[in-house]
Design a protein around this motif. Structure first.
Motif, PDB file in Angstrom:
ATOM      1  N   ASN A 215      37.973  -0.499 -17.960  1.00 26.53           N
ATOM      2  CA  ASN A 215      37.257  -0.118 -16.873  1.00 26.53           C
ATOM      3  C   ASN A 215      35.866   0.550 -17.632  1.00 26.53           C
ATOM      4  OD1 ASN A 215      35.259   1.736 -15.526  1.00 26.53           O
ATOM      5  ND2 ASN A 215      36.913   2.621 -14.628  1.00 26.53           N
ATOM      6  N   TRP A 216      34.531  -0.490 -18.486  1.00 30.28           N
ATOM      7  CA  TRP A 216      33.832  -0.331 -19.420  1.00 30.28           C
ATOM      8  C   TRP A 216      32.599   1.118 -18.864  1.00 30.28           C
ATOM      9  CZ3 TRP A 216      33.770  -0.719 -24.061  1.00 30.28           C
ATOM     10  CH2 TRP A 216      34.751  -2.070 -24.443  1.00 30.28           C
ATOM     11  N   GLU A 217      32.795   0.667 -17.202  1.00 29.01           N
ATOM     12  CA  GLU A 217      31.719   2.651 -16.459  1.00 29.01           C
ATOM     13  C   GLU A 217      32.155   3.989 -17.352  1.00 29.01           C
ATOM     14  OE1 GLU A 217      30.639   4.104 -12.018  1.00 29.01           O
ATOM     15  OE2 GLU A 217      31.180   1.910 -12.636  1.00 29.01           O
ATOM     16  N   ASN A 218      33.901   3.380 -16.906  1.00 25.07           N
ATOM     17  CA  ASN A 218      34.420   4.809 -17.759  1.00 25.07           C
ATOM     18  C   ASN A 218      34.232   5.240 -18.961  1.00 25.07           C
ATOM     19  OD1 ASN A 218      37.543   6.002 -18.389  1.00 25.07           O
ATOM     20  ND2 ASN A 218      36.955   7.126 -16.618  1.00 25.07           N
ATOM     21  N   VAL A 219      34.695   3.919 -19.854  1.00 23.38           N
ATOM     22  CA  VAL A 219      34.448   4.654 -21.494  1.00 23.38           C
ATOM     23  C   VAL A 219      33.042   4.706 -21.559  1.00 23.38           C
ATOM     24  CG1 VAL A 219      34.835   3.440 -23.622  1.00 23.38           C
ATOM     25  CG2 VAL A 219      35.914   2.767 -21.555  1.00 23.38           C
ATOM     26  N   SER A 220      32.469   4.748 -21.030  1.00 26.52           N
ATOM     27  CA  SER A 220      29.993   4.522 -21.238  1.00 26.52           C
ATOM     28  C   SER A 220      30.145   5.602 -20.441  1.00 26.52           C
ATOM     29  CB  SER A 220      29.963   3.504 -20.194  1.00 26.52           C
ATOM     30  OG  SER A 220      29.445   2.766 -20.952  1.00 26.52           O
ATOM     31  N   GLU A 221      30.511   6.162 -19.302  1.00 23.01           N
ATOM     32  CA  GLU A 221      30.933   8.142 -19.122  1.00 23.01           C
ATOM     33  C   GLU A 221      31.416   8.751 -20.521  1.00 23.01           C
ATOM     34  OE1 GLU A 221      29.367   9.195 -16.955  1.00 23.01           O
ATOM     35  OE2 GLU A 221      28.880   7.754 -15.849  1.00 23.01           O
ATOM     36  N   ARG A 222      32.763   7.965 -20.276  1.00 26.26           N
ATOM     37  CA  ARG A 222      33.635   9.474 -21.788  1.00 26.26           C
ATOM     38  C   ARG A 222      32.804   9.399 -22.752  1.00 26.26           C
ATOM     39  NH1 ARG A 222      38.330  10.544 -21.338  1.00 26.26           N
ATOM     40  NH2 ARG A 222      39.738   9.433 -19.082  1.00 26.26           N
TER      41      ARG A 222
END
Length: 228
Positions: A215-222
């Motif tokens: 989930n790159w959206e989650n990784v990016s938010e982190r």
């Protein structure tokens, strides 16, 4: 005698208040169904992994924290030290898995979008800066994760001191930040319970499959939160 009892109650009151007010850890709900990550991770693995293994870490963490509070209230330093391993193992297991579930998505895979939507753009720029390309990141992280001896985790973390992305591996359930100081962005669980029912002893195939559901959206938010 009555005075002694009253003194004991008065002494214990703060401790009892701590135990009463301490909010216990709870098993987080998954943001998708157990079968949502198929064919990359089977529903059977997900159900066992979440409802049994992660639940056990949560339960044992709560038990260990209660024992630790008791030792703390008694001034029992030996008891506190003896509980450190259980706190690290079960606390790390809870922390790691809570991150892991959100790192995955049935709509995941691919790679961070390149400069179309922040913070994805920022993450992709950092990946290129620190690894040369997204493909090189995958290769290096996959190699480090597959090479974990026994049980453990492969991680993509953020080094706050120098503002760089770094790859690291942690043994057992050692939490990334508590062990290395890196802020966790993406973790890959390589305990056998995470893949053995489906991939048997072929860990590289499991690690390769994980990239299809990141989930790159989650990784990016982190990454965005860690970079502040």
């Amino acid at each position: 005698m009555v005075c002694v009892i009253l003194q004991c109650v008065a002494t214990l009151n703060p401790f009892l208040g701590i135990l009463a007010s301490r909010q216990k850890h709870a098993l987080p709900d998954l943001p998708y169904d157990y079968g949502a990550l198929e064919p990359h991770i089977s529903a059977e693995i997900m159900q066992l992994h979440h409802s049994k293994h992660h639940a056990a870490y949560v339960n044992n963490l709560n038990i260990t924290e209660e024992k630790y509070q008791e030792a703390l209230a008694k001034g029992d330093v030996t008891g506190q030290v003896a509980l450190q391993a259980a706190l690290r193992f079960n606390g790390g297991g809870h922390i790691n898995h809570t991150i892991f579930w959100t790192n995955l998505s049935p709509n995941g895979g691919g790679e961070p979008q390149e400069c179309l939507l922040k913070p994805w753009c920022d993450l992709m720029e950092a990946i290129k800066r620190d690894f040369g390309s997204f493909q090189k990141l995958k290769e290096k992280m996959s190699a480090a994760t597959v090479a974990v001896q026994g049980s453990g985790w492969g991680w993509l973390g953020f080094d706050k001191e120098n503002g760089r992305l770094r790859i690291a591996a942690c043994a057992n359930q050692d939490p990334l930040q508590g062990t290395t100081g890196l802020i966790p962005l993406l973790g890959i669980d390589v305990w056998e319970h995470a893949y053995y029912l489906q991939y048997k002893n072929v860990r590289p195939d499991y690690v390769k499959a994980i990239w299809n559901i990141v989930n790159w959206e989650n990784v990016s938010e982190r990454f965005k939160a860690a970079s502040k």
